[in-house]
Scaffold this motif. Structure first.
Motif, mmCIF file in Angstrom:
data_model
loop_
_atom_site.group_PDB
_atom_site.id
_atom_site.type_symbol
_atom_site.label_atom_id
_atom_site.label_comp_id
_atom_site.label_asym_id
_atom_site.label_seq_id
_atom_site.Cartn_x
_atom_site.Cartn_y
_atom_site.Cartn_z
ATOM 1 N N ARG A 286 64.091 22.209 -56.649
ATOM 2 C CA ARG A 286 64.216 23.084 -57.814
ATOM 3 C C ARG A 286 62.976 23.953 -57.980
ATOM 4 N N GLY A 287 63.195 25.178 -58.418
ATOM 5 C CA GLY A 287 62.079 26.075 -58.692
ATOM 6 C C GLY A 287 62.495 27.049 -59.773
ATOM 7 N N THR A 288 61.607 27.990 -60.069
ATOM 8 C CA THR A 288 61.980 29.011 -61.047
ATOM 9 C C THR A 288 61.846 30.375 -60.393
ATOM 10 N N HIS A 289 62.723 31.272 -60.764
ATOM 11 C CA HIS A 289 62.681 32.632 -60.257
ATOM 12 C C HIS A 289 61.380 33.270 -60.710
ATOM 13 N N GLU A 290 60.666 33.913 -59.757
ATOM 14 C CA GLU A 290 59.347 34.413 -60.107
ATOM 15 C C GLU A 290 59.431 35.485 -61.191
#
Ligand code: GTP
Ligand code: MG
Length: 683
Positions: A286-290
């Protein structure tokens, strides 16, 4: 159907208490897989993964080292981690990129304090584990006791899948309870062909197999069905169920052996392949859109856009190596990638398959792989590298707050600049090291996780740079907390004498939380919109500013709740800045009116000494403000546990060695902060 090649990859960590035998296990894995052709020893300074000169001199692992090997058609990327508590951050960063782990235990000591700490760390990261009870050749080694200590302290369902053959110095192999066969090794550690279970162990092996089947049926619905239907479990069902249970964290498969004598390593490798997950079996990262900060997921797919996490940076003769776990996509030599953390483009020079301090060149690395790359300038441990057209930020590993500091200076004034840049480079490689200048004394202060951590850092500078360095006395990092709160504390920030004015009015309650470890909570209880939401956020930011330096000695403040109860604004002159300032000075002044308490770091110490030295050790611990919490004697050795303020433990290693003629050992484990008896002037 073609199987996905990723199914044959295992990203594996070796975790344990200091000295349990992680590096020796790793060394034997490299030997068994034909990656190396001679067996190195920790005590000779000849292992592959303890390649740093200080590791070789001290006989301990300091830096997590990545190696790669092949076994039965699979690729195993393996990270040998340090066991000493001062290097727990290396373990933390490694756990972040691993899919599974082998927890190694000493067959005499069972679960030791640091095994418990790394186990909890792995729990937090959701990393599935199997257990390897090592040192079965030692006097006093006992698999059943070790399994019982795992059950008692780590996991309710340890499932031994082997039965040792022989004990202590006659330990020659194991009965594999899954295939009901004997696996033995020669005196030279060569594996013999599998043989029938020896007569004298047959009944015990059957009994244990039965217990294993029952335990698995109880935990696994599919297995239960077969067990109810047929009254037994076939080997296939058992293996499949153990795999599910391991991956779900519902049971821990336990194997045993003696790494030193090269016994039990091949079955351990088989178990790694059989039970631990491949990159395909773990949930998408999981990550976040920059750009817009929305949540994103990336599956382990080589065709997807690139997402990789840098977890270690290391300056070597080959150049600056950045270790990457590739989560999705593919990187190729010469690619331009986006460092979403530093927000700049980077070019991949070379890609290396790492063999500790040796490397093989690769043209590309795909999702699921762990590799090192040369040529990145900005990436640090925790940076995300991604495809320029699909930017995303992966959550970086946490960094622990340093607890010990020393002042450092170059022996020669003319070397000051060189020392500063060497320190900066070190801090870049190890995020748990912090370098700052003391505003009062102007001294350079190096902070880290413990005495050994700092000693190793300074020694590295001495050796690598040939620099003479003076080191001050170690000091612990204090904290401050609120003993008794205040309510209705009013602060007005008003500057309205011409030009653009500033106006912010806040009313604050400050109260202590249950424990100093609870950090900081902020609440707003403002009614009727008397302070608009955006200013409330500015007040909170101002509070955080103030908490960086407490009133007692400028130490960080923790364990409190601040509630904004009321306030007012001015039509023209109120702003975020004005409210942030009001929050900051309001809390600063409110804390001065609170009964503040100085806190010091406290650790749990576990001292192992010969029985006859116990009296002296207890007296010494008492003199160090220690509180003894337990003491057990087994086979002439006494294990004393005590909680002791970290500040009192400086130099303890030397003291213990001399008191026990070198036979005493100790380990520590941080347990948090407790009120310190000394008043202020601790800065
Ligand atoms: N008797 C015996 N000794 C072992 C065995 N495995 C390792 N050792 C010894 O135990 C000591 C510690 O082994 P290491 O492999 O360095 O342990 P480690 O867990 O890597 O230690 P750190 O990295 O410092 O935490 C060394 O002296 C090894 O030779 C074993 O199976 N039997
Ligand atoms: Mg080691």
């Amino acid at each position: 159907m073609r199987t996905n090649p990723l199914a044959t990859v295992r990203n594996l960590g070796i975790l344990a208490h200091v000295d349990a035998g992680k590096t020796t296990v790793t060394e034997r894995i490299l030997f068994a897989t034909g990656t190396t052709h001679k067996r190195g020893e920790v005590h000779d300074g000849t292992t592959v993964t303890d390649f740093d000169p200080q590791e070789r001199d001290r006989g301990i692992t300091i830096f997590a080292a990545a190696v790669s090997c092949a076994w039965d058609g699979h690729r195993i990327n393996l990270i040998d981690t340090p066991g000493h508590v001062d290097f727990a951050d290396e373990v933390e960063r490694s756990l972040r990129v691993l899919d599974g782990a082998v927890a190694v235990f000493d067959a005499v000591a069972g679960v030791e304090p640091q095994s418990e700490s790394v186990w909890r760390q792995a729990d937090r990261h959701g990393v599935p584990r199997i257990a390897f009870v090592n040192k079965m050749d030692r006097a006093g080694a006992d698999l059943d006791t070790a399994v019982a200590s795992i059950r008692e302290r780590l996991h309710p369902a340890p499932l031994a899948v082997q039965l040792p053959i022989g004990a202590e110095d006659t330990f020659t192999g194991v009965v594999d309870l899954l295939h009901m066969r004997a696996l033995t090794w020669t005196d030279e550690g060569q594996a013999r062909d599998a043989a029938p279970v020896p007569d004298e162990l047959r009944e015990e092996a059957r009994r244990r197999r039965r217990l294993l089947e029952e335990a698995v049926a109880e935990l696994h619905p599919g297995a239960l069905e077969e067990f109810c239907d047929t009254g037994a479990l076939g080997t296939g069902t058992l293996t499949g169920a153990l795999r599910d249970l391991t991956r779900g964290g519902d049971a821990v498969v336990v194997l045993c052996g003696s790494a030193y004598r090269n016994r039990g390593v091949e079955p351990l490798l088989d178990a790694v392949l059989a039970y631990l997950p491949s990159p395909l079996d773990v949930p998408p990262i999981r990550g976040t859109h920059e750009g817009d900060g929305t949540g994103q997921r990336r599956a382990a797919d080589p065709a997807a856009p690139l997402a990789a996490l840098a977890f270690k940076v290391n300056a070597t003769a080959t150049g600056r190596l950045t270790y990457l776990r590739v989560y999705s996509g593919t990187i190729e030599k010469g690619d331009t990638v986006w460092d979403a953390t530093a927000r700049r483009s980077e070019r991949i020079g070379r890609i290396l398959r790492v063999q500790a301090d040796r490397h093989a060149q690769l043209d590309r690395a795909v999702a699921g792989d762990i590799v090192a790359v040369v040529g990145l300038k900005s990436a640090r441990a925790g940076s995300t590298l991604c495809a320029p057209d699909a930017p995303l930020v992966l959550e970086p590993p946490g960094v622990a707050e340093p607890v010990v500091s020393v002042a450092v200076e170059a022996l020669k004034g003319t070397d000051t600049g060189r020392l500063a840049s060497a320190l900066a480079r070190l801090a870049e490689e190890d995020p748990s090291l912090v370098v700052r200048t003391d505003p009062e004394t102007g001294q350079t202060v190096l902070s880290g996780m413990g005495e050994l951590h700092l000693e190793v850092a300074v020694e590295k500078i001495r050796r690598d740079q040939g620099l003479g360095v003076n080191v001050g006395r170690p000091r612990v990092s204090y904290r401050e907390t609120v003993g008794r709160g205040v309510s209705g504390f009013v602060y007005r920030h008003v500057k309205q004498d011409g030009g653009a004015g500033q106006f912010a009015h806040v009313v604050l309650d400050v109260e202590p939380l249950d424990s100093p470890e609870s950090g900081f909570e902020f609440r707003s209880a403002v009614v009727g919109g008397r302070v608009p939401q955006e200013y409330v956020r500015a007040v909170e930011a101002g509070c955080r500013d103030a908490l960086a330096e407490g009133p007692l000695g400028g130490h960080p403040v923790t364990g409190l709740r601040v509630t904004l109860t009321d306030g007012s604004t001015h039509v023209k002159d109120s702003s975020d800045t004005a409210f942030r300032t009001a929050g900051r000075f309001g809390v600063r002044d409110a804390l001065r009116a609170c009964a503040m308490v100085l806190l010091e770091p406290v650790v749990e110490v576990t001292v192992t000494v010969p029985e006859e030295a116990v009296g002296g050790v207890l007296g010494d611990l008492a003199a160090r403000r220690g509180r003894v919490t337990g003491s057990v004697t087994r086979a002439g050795a006494t294990v004393v546990t005590a909680t002791v303020p970290l500040a009192e433990l400086f130099g303890y290693a030397t003291r213990l060695r001399s008191r026990t003629q070198g036979r005493g050992t100790f380990t520590t484990r941080p347990t948090g902060y407790a009120p310190a008896p000394v008043p202020a002037s601790t800065r």
